[in-house]
Design an enzyme around this catalytic site. Structure first.
Site, PDB file in Angstrom:
ATOM      1  N   HIS A   1       0.825  -1.210   0.000  1.00 34.42           N
ATOM      2  CA  HIS A   1       0.000   0.000   0.000  1.00 34.42           C
ATOM      3  C   HIS A   1       0.861   1.263   0.000  1.00 34.42           C
ATOM      4  O   HIS A   1       2.067   1.221   0.250  1.00 34.42           O
ATOM      5  CB  HIS A   1      -0.930  -0.007   1.213  1.00 34.42           C
TER       6      HIS A   1
ATOM      7  N   GLU B   1      -1.938  -7.556   7.492  1.00 38.45           N
ATOM      8  CA  GLU B   1      -0.803  -7.240   8.357  1.00 38.45           C
ATOM      9  C   GLU B   1      -0.778  -8.215   9.542  1.00 38.45           C
ATOM     10  O   GLU B   1      -1.839  -8.594  10.059  1.00 38.45           O
ATOM     11  CB  GLU B   1      -0.986  -5.815   8.886  1.00 38.45           C
TER      12      GLU B   1
END
Length: 223
Positions: free
Chosen positions: A11, A89
């Protein structure tokens, strides 16, 4: 066996003025610059499609920063975004904290610092690799099913799981110095499978479509 390429897209820059370990915490958006990084990555992928690549499958971590990065890719490639918890994550004991020397000296953290090779403060490295590898292979198979031999997929994920996936594919030890990760914001770590399903590790091709935005950007390890 068919061939495929699975692109792991990190990202863009996240709004984090307090420099916290945000991990899986909600509501961490891309900055304006981070959105431009995502646009740059989307433009690069669209250019590859224009040059003959067949990117037919798009997957994203469910976290907001990943979904915001996937949005311009979806628009440019006219693809739906499929969420996948396996590329999220990793969990981290230090979520919500600014981790510096004084913070690490607090006794409540010490049990989580006993084994940096595991690591003891979060999800074990080998667990991250296992779930990422499963998601990558599934995405590659889906791409081939939808687009035939040579079709490609994009997975929008996070620095640490992407970096561990690369180290595993290259046969390197998983414990590492976070400051030496080569997985910059909105970068592409492309896993090239010449023979999907044969059990051979992929070739790695790394690129940084958003490199022009890096000067002056402080990149925290992780995220």
């Amino acid at each position: 066996m068919p061939s495929t390429t699975v692109h792991l897209l990190r990202h863009g820059q996240v709004a984090n003025p307090d420099r916290l370990v945000y991990g899986r915490l909600p509501n961490y958006h891309l900055t304006e610059l981070g959105a431009r990084m995502a646009e740059a990555a989307a433009a690069e992928l669209a250019a590859r499609v224009g040059g003959g690549s067949r990117i037919v499958h798009l997957v994203s971590s469910p976290l907001l920063r990943a979904r915001e990065t996937a949005a311009p890719v979806a628009r440019e490639l006219d693809l739906p975004v499929h969420p996948d918890e396996r590329i999220i994550e990793p969990r981290n004991h230090f979520e919500g904290l600014h981790v510096d020397g004084p913070e690490l000296l607090k006794p409540r953290h010490w049990p989580h610092l006993l084994n940096p090779l595991r690591p003891s403060w979060g999800e074990p490295y080998r667990h991250q690799v296992a779930r990422m590898a499963e998601a990558v292979l599934d995405a590659g198979r889906t791409a081939v099913e939808r687009g035939g031999d040579g079709a490609e997929a994009v997975l929008v994920s996070h620095q640490l799981p992407i970096w561990l996936t690369r180290r595993s594919a290259e046969g390197r030890p998983l414990p590492h110095d976070p400051r030496r990760r080569r997985c910059n914001l909105a970068s592409l770590t492309s896993l090239v499978f010449d023979d999907l399903g044969a059990g051979r590790p992929p070739r790695i091709v790394y690129s940084e479509p958003a490199a022009r935005f890096y000067p002056g950007v402080n990149q925290l390890p992780g995220s």
